[in-house]
Scaffold this active site. Structure first.
Site, PDB file in Angstrom:
ATOM      1  N   PHE A 155      42.353 -36.694 -23.346  1.00 20.14           N
ATOM      2  CA  PHE A 155      41.874 -35.309 -23.240  1.00 20.14           C
ATOM      3  C   PHE A 155      43.088 -34.395 -23.222  1.00 20.14           C
ATOM      4  O   PHE A 155      43.843 -34.372 -22.256  1.00 20.14           O
ATOM      5  CB  PHE A 155      41.067 -35.168 -21.944  1.00 20.14           C
ATOM      6  CG  PHE A 155      40.370 -33.854 -21.750  1.00 20.14           C
ATOM      7  CD1 PHE A 155      39.114 -33.632 -22.307  1.00 20.14           C
ATOM      8  CD2 PHE A 155      40.942 -32.864 -20.978  1.00 20.14           C
ATOM      9  CE1 PHE A 155      38.445 -32.424 -22.089  1.00 20.14           C
ATOM     10  CE2 PHE A 155      40.277 -31.657 -20.752  1.00 20.14           C
ATOM     11  CZ  PHE A 155      39.034 -31.441 -21.313  1.00 20.14           C
ATOM     12  N   GLY A 156      43.282 -33.660 -24.316  1.00 24.48           N
ATOM     13  CA  GLY A 156      44.475 -32.836 -24.465  1.00 24.48           C
ATOM     14  C   GLY A 156      44.241 -31.384 -24.131  1.00 24.48           C
ATOM     15  O   GLY A 156      43.886 -30.589 -25.019  1.00 24.48           O
ATOM     16  N   THR A 161      46.287 -29.860 -20.969  1.00 23.51           N
ATOM     17  CA  THR A 161      47.544 -29.448 -20.346  1.00 23.51           C
ATOM     18  C   THR A 161      48.677 -29.412 -21.366  1.00 23.51           C
ATOM     19  O   THR A 161      48.802 -30.289 -22.220  1.00 23.51           O
ATOM     20  CB  THR A 161      47.911 -30.414 -19.211  1.00 23.51           C
ATOM     21  OG1 THR A 161      46.873 -30.387 -18.234  1.00 23.51           O
ATOM     22  CG2 THR A 161      49.222 -30.022 -18.566  1.00 23.51           C
ATOM     23  N   GLU A 176      44.015 -32.121 -12.325  1.00 25.56           N
ATOM     24  CA  GLU A 176      42.643 -31.575 -12.308  1.00 25.56           C
ATOM     25  C   GLU A 176      42.542 -30.396 -11.346  1.00 25.56           C
ATOM     26  O   GLU A 176      41.527 -30.193 -10.691  1.00 25.56           O
ATOM     27  CB  GLU A 176      41.610 -32.653 -11.927  1.00 25.56           C
ATOM     28  CG  GLU A 176      41.779 -33.996 -12.578  1.00 25.56           C
ATOM     29  CD  GLU A 176      41.561 -33.983 -14.070  1.00 25.56           C
ATOM     30  OE1 GLU A 176      41.220 -32.921 -14.616  1.00 25.56           O
ATOM     31  OE2 GLU A 176      41.745 -35.037 -14.694  1.00 25.56           O
ATOM     32  N   GLY A 177      43.597 -29.611 -11.285  1.00 34.17           N
ATOM     33  CA  GLY A 177      43.634 -28.454 -10.394  1.00 34.17           C
ATOM     34  C   GLY A 177      44.412 -28.767  -9.134  1.00 34.17           C
ATOM     35  O   GLY A 177      44.049 -29.664  -8.376  1.00 34.17           O
TER      36      GLY A 177
END
Length: 389
Positions: free
Chosen positions: A134-135, A137, A368-369
């Site tokens: 999952f790109g 960042t 993730e935050g």
């Protein structure tokens, strides 16, 4: 006197269905058999057999298990959470493999992809035969995804992607990447086969955390894709943020697994380690530490159970997931650090999992935050005022 395990203190298994308990037992068994004997070596060597683990997890139905159809198990949110807890009790990197595969890459395609994309990618990903990443960042844009520099421009009927993504779990071994890019019409998502010309992935080395995880940088050099690669349902930044909410839910549970493993290790050690002629478990300061950690673990578990019930009822909101991630990761890393003190010098040895969990949780605290981002999410909900701008 009989001992109880930390998560048996309040007899909370009554909140689980028989199916949930059976599934938890299966995942715990595969972690005991397949991960625990090897994970210290994987961590020390900075490698993990991603494809072998994915194939094994696929056989158990753990990949995209909370999704329906296309070979996915269609499990409840609570069952998925329990699986994440057991996976991360083995190692945060192992849970990350499953989380990125199912809650980020597969979820994005399942929620926003075309039927052709779903048929092409989801069945092999559910089986562990294809690996996804999952790109989102980027090297200069982590907590502020709205500033992404990766661009996708139209060229006839095609799209041309240029840019780079950083800190991408599974990227070095992935078959497909869900790439988010800015277009003239806002942020859009693309299912990008990793063998597409112009796509390169580089393994990130010299990590001090999540070493039993494959992490990489993706470079997109004028990557030409047909319009069929675009996720048709993904429009705007809300799409990738919804995927992050899915992944954060798994972290709410997973962090508890790392904390539980640390606490169980500390209790076993305290009961066998003797100083001044008696087990250190018999000292008041040690028991005070153990009691306080068990309380926080129980509270975090109750929070996770509540969020799981909300998710299964279709009522879970993003800020509620932020509450769970903020609390449970923060408490998990505090438990890991405190357990290290009970083990003394042995706490830094790879013979015990405590320092490895503590190091891993430093990454879980950030991805993730960050905790600060989740504090602001909760603060905005409480005040109605955004502090992000």
């Amino acid at each position: 006197m009989d001992r109880v395990a930390p998560l048996e203190l309040l007899d909370l298994d009554g909140n689980l269905s028989p199916e949930d308990r059976d599934m938890r037992a299966v995942v715990r068994r595969v972690i005991d058999d397949r991960v625990r004997p090897h994970v210290a070596t994987w961590y020390e060597d900075g490698r993990v057999p991603v494809r072998e683990l994915a194939a094994e997890f696929g056989k158990l139905g753990l990949l995209g298990m909370h999704l329906t159809g296309y070979g996915c198990a269609g499990a409840t949110a609570t069952a998925y959470g329990l699986a994440c807890l057991e996976l991360e009790a083995g190692d945060s990197g192992v849970r990350s493999l499953v989380s990125v595969q199912g809650s980020l890459a597969m979820f994005a395609i399942h929620r926003y992809g075309s039927e052709e994309q779903k048929q092409r990618w989801l069945p092999p990903m559910a089986a562990g035969e294809a690996i996804g990443c999952f790109g989102l960042t980027e090297p200069d844009h982590g907590s502020d995804p709205a500033g992404m520099a990766t661009r996708a421009r139209r060229d006839g009927g095609d799209w041309v992607l240029t840019g780079g993504k950083m800190w991408i779990t599974n990227a070095p071994v992935a078959d497909v990447a869900v790439i988010w890019a800015r277009t003239d019409d806002g942020v859009r998502g693309f299912a990008v086969p990793m063998d597409t010309p112009g796509v390169t992935a580089r393994e990130i080395k010299h990590k001090m955390s999540l070493r039993a995880s494959s992490t990489g940088e993706i470079v997109l050099d004028d990557v030409r894709l047909p319009d069929a690669a675009r996720l048709p349902g993904a429009e705007g930044l809300k799409a990738p943020l919804s995927c992050l909410t899915e992944a954060r839910f798994g972290i709410v549970w997973g962090a508890l697994g790392a904390a539980r493993d640390c606490l169980e290790t500390a209790i076993d050690y305290a009961c066998s380690r003797e100083q001044f002629g008696r087990p250190i478990a018999g000292f008041q300061l040690t028991q005070a530490k153990l009691a306080d950690m068990a309380l926080e673990l129980q509270k975090g578990y109750l929070l996770a159970l509540h969020l799981g019930a909300l998710a299964d009822a279709g009522r879970l909101r993003p800020e509620q997931v932020s509450v769970g991630k903020l609390n449970n990761v923060r408490e998990a890393i505090a438990i890991a650090r405190q357990c290290r003190t009970i083990l003394g010098a042995n706490g830094i040895s790879a013979e015990y999992p405590v320092m490895r969990h503590a190091n891993n949780l430093e990454s879980v605290l950030t991805y993730e935050g960050t905790s600060e981002v989740h504090q602001l999410v909760v603060g905005q909900k409480l005040t109605g005022v955004s502090a992000f701008v």
